[in-house]
Write an enzyme that holds these catalytic residues in place. Structure first.
Site, short mmCIF file in Angstrom:
data_model
loop_
_atom_site.label_atom_id
_atom_site.label_comp_id
_atom_site.label_asym_id
_atom_site.label_seq_id
_atom_site.Cartn_x
_atom_site.Cartn_y
_atom_site.Cartn_z
N TRP A 58 30.25 13.10 34.34
CA TRP A 58 29.63 11.89 34.64
C TRP A 58 30.02 10.72 34.85
CZ3 TRP A 58 26.01 15.92 33.60
CH2 TRP A 58 24.83 15.91 34.32
N ASN A 59 29.33 9.72 35.34
CA ASN A 59 30.52 8.49 36.15
C ASN A 59 31.00 7.69 34.47
OD1 ASN A 59 31.16 5.95 37.48
ND2 ASN A 59 30.17 5.75 38.49
N TRP A 60 29.90 6.87 34.31
CA TRP A 60 30.12 5.75 32.77
C TRP A 60 30.52 7.14 31.45
CZ3 TRP A 60 26.15 2.39 29.79
CH2 TRP A 60 25.37 3.59 29.55
N TYR B 65 21.80 23.40 34.69
CA TYR B 65 21.39 22.07 34.92
C TYR B 65 20.59 22.08 36.52
CZ TYR B 65 21.73 16.78 35.80
OH TYR B 65 21.60 15.88 35.54
N GLY C 178 21.28 4.22 33.59
CA GLY C 178 22.00 5.13 32.28
C GLY C 178 21.21 5.19 30.85
N ASP D 225 18.03 6.08 30.72
CA ASP D 225 16.65 6.96 31.22
C ASP D 225 15.36 6.74 30.85
OD1 ASP D 225 19.23 8.53 31.98
OD2 ASP D 225 18.97 10.53 31.07
N ARG E 234 13.01 14.21 24.12
CA ARG E 234 13.84 14.17 25.84
C ARG E 234 12.56 13.56 25.76
NH1 ARG E 234 18.59 15.11 27.01
NH2 ARG E 234 18.09 14.47 29.07
N TYR F 226 15.53 8.98 22.46
CA TYR F 226 16.79 9.33 23.42
C TYR F 226 16.45 7.45 23.50
CZ TYR F 226 18.80 11.69 27.93
OH TYR F 226 19.55 11.98 28.59
N TRP F 227 16.72 7.35 24.34
CA TRP F 227 16.86 5.80 24.59
C TRP F 227 15.12 4.46 24.39
CZ3 TRP F 227 21.36 3.62 26.32
CH2 TRP F 227 22.35 4.66 26.46
N GLU G 87 25.07 12.91 20.76
CA GLU G 87 24.44 12.06 22.00
C GLU G 87 24.69 11.32 21.28
OE1 GLU G 87 21.97 14.10 24.00
OE2 GLU G 87 22.42 12.29 25.92
C1 GLC Z 1 22.04 10.91 30.11
C2 GLC Z 1 22.40 9.70 29.79
C3 GLC Z 1 22.72 8.36 31.00
C4 GLC Z 1 24.41 9.67 30.22
C5 GLC Z 1 23.57 11.18 30.59
C6 GLC Z 1 25.31 11.95 30.52
O1 GLC Z 1 21.39 11.38 30.83
O2 GLC Z 1 20.87 9.21 29.67
O3 GLC Z 1 23.12 7.49 30.13
O4 GLC Z 1 24.94 8.98 31.37
O5 GLC Z 1 22.59 12.02 30.21
O6 GLC Z 1 26.18 11.98 29.00
#
Ligand code: GLC
Length: 431
Positions: free
Chosen positions: A47-49, A95, A171, A173, A206, A353-354, A397
């Site tokens: 994953w990018n970030w 996945y 990021g 979600d 989730r 989650y968020w 996480e």
């Molecule tokens: C979820 C998070 C995202 C993150 C990914 C992998 O999708 O919301 O920010 O990059 O998981 O950890």
């Protein structure tokens, strides 16, 4: 002293050494050879970030491995400059949605959207650890970062704010920020699919079924457009200006400019991008709610969502006295700040989650920004809260801000990385 700070103060050097060792073992354990997965099972790709944070975490004890992480990430860059949010290096049936659903990628199968560009900021931090050794690694990476930032300018920046075309691009979600914009999405043609996330972790932590139907509908839309940016921007049912993206991109531009100047490049182009975001960011201020907010670019409406993205303003170099007071108030309402949604807001859900939980890497950026702005007390509080959270509840996480209950995936890469790079007392000594 908050409860969390007292807990942090109780941890002695032996515990710090133990936690440092656990964090390193998590990074090594999630290393798949050149890239790090966020966590075994739930997120089996790059994953990018997450990867940018992983690189920064590795830099605390293995600089070469840190550079490799970023180099692998940019090996999946598209010809138009975009760096995808997921690189599917090796197929994994556990996945969903995988490469067959996205139907995207050039050098490597990938998703068709990006993620918050923390990479330039982390590359600068890694470079600064050893500029001489880093110079030959940084030079080629700089050009790739520049191309990615140009992609953001061309395809995601509108009226000085950075937008997303899918909630996953932010990021964050299922943040309440997107609820309004997602309402109008017709999911009736999504077809049958099987989620995999809820087989790894508790479904109550989730996104909901309706959220997921929207996510998949938007992936199907992008694919039907053959991932053509112009067509997606013009016709997507979802296009939202996002404070996370806007603040992180602004900060990343500043760090990229620093890198460019250090490497002897002309950075005039970056100056223009910075000026545009600096002027535009105030379009996200929601005076009714007192936060930097998301704005639905199709309807023009602000979301009215008091999220932790607002507290990234200092990270971007934007000062905001009203936001300081808001952060201090929120921190006084929870054991472990910073919750992803205001605990006094109507949608606060401490484990979902968020929509309430606290995330270590968001705290890191918020804390770094506060420290840069000279807001030392708040910066210390955010860092001490994060250190106590990890010391007492592990490397999950994300966590409940009320009692620290760990949630989502365990042994999580970015939680280990932010411990090593910032929250650990050993990182603070080195800082
Ligand atoms: C979820 C998070 C995202 C993150 C990914 C992998 O999708 O919301 O920010 O990059 O998981 O950890």
């Amino acid at each position: 002293m908050t409860q969390a700070m007292t807990l942090a103060a109780n941890h002695d050097a032996a515990t710090t050494a133990e936690l440092d060792a656990r964090a390193k073992a998590i990074l090594r354990g999630n290393d798949r050879g050149g890239y790090t997965v966020p966590t075994e099972g739930l997120y089996p790709y790059q994953w990018n970030w997450d990867s940018a944070f992983a690189a920064w975490g590795f830099a605390a004890f293995d600089l070469d491995r840190a550079w490799v992480e970023l180099e692998t990430l940019f090996s999946g860059q598209w010809a138009n400059g975009m760096v995808p949010h997921i690189l599917f290096h090796r197929e994994d049936a556990g996945y969903f949605p995988g490469p067959d659903v996205w139907g995207a990628g050039e050098t490597i199968p990938s998703s068709g959207i990006s993620q918050p560009p923390v990479a330039a900021t982390m590359a600068r931090a890694i470079f600064e650890r050893d500029p001489q050794a880093g110079a030959p690694r940084m030079a080629p990476l700089y050009d790739k970062l520049l191309a990615w930032h140009r992609w953001f300018y061309q395809h995601r920046c509108e009226s000085g704010a950075c937008c997303i075309t899918h909630p996953w691009e932010s990021g964050r979600d299922n943040a309440p920020d997107w609820d309004g914009a997602l309402k109008g999405i017709d999911t009736s043609n999504v077809g049958p699919y099987t989620r995999r996330d809820t087989s790894h972790v508790n479904p109550d932590m989730r996104p909901t079924k309706r959220d997921y139907d929207c996510y998949i509908t938007l992936v199907q839309f992008g694919r039907a457009c053959d991932w053509d940016e112009a067509e997606i921007l013009a016709n997507s049912p979802f296009r939202v200006a996002d404070p996370t993206m806007t603040f992180i991109l602004l900060r990343a531009h500043r760090d990229l400019k620093w890198l460019g100047t250090t490497l002897g490049h002309d950075t005039t182009e970056i100056d223009g991008w910075i000026a545009e975001l600096e002027a535009g960011v105030e379009s996200l201020w929601n005076d009714d709610v007192g936060v930097y907010d998301a704005r639905d670019l199709r309807s023009g409406e602000l979301a009215g969502s008091p999220s932790n993205a607002s507290f990234l303003c200092w990270y971007a170099g934007v000062s905001s006295p009203k936001t300081e007071a808001r952060l201090a108030r929120i921190l006084s309402k929870v054991t472990y700040g910073v919750p992803s949604y205001d605990p006094e807001g109507p949608l606060f859900d401490h484990m979902r989650y968020w929509r309430g939980p606290v995330w270590g890497m968001m705290n890191t950026m918020i804390g770094m920004g506060l420290a840069d702005a000279g807001l030392t007390d708040l910066a210390t509080q955010v860092r001490d809260d994060t250190a106590a959270l990890i010391a007492d509840h592990g490397f999950a996480e994300y966590f409940s801000p009320l009692d620290g209950t760990p949630a989502g995936g365990g042994t999580f890469t970015w939680t280990a990385a932010v411990w090593l790079g910032w929250a650990s007392p050993s990182a603070q000594k080195g800082a």
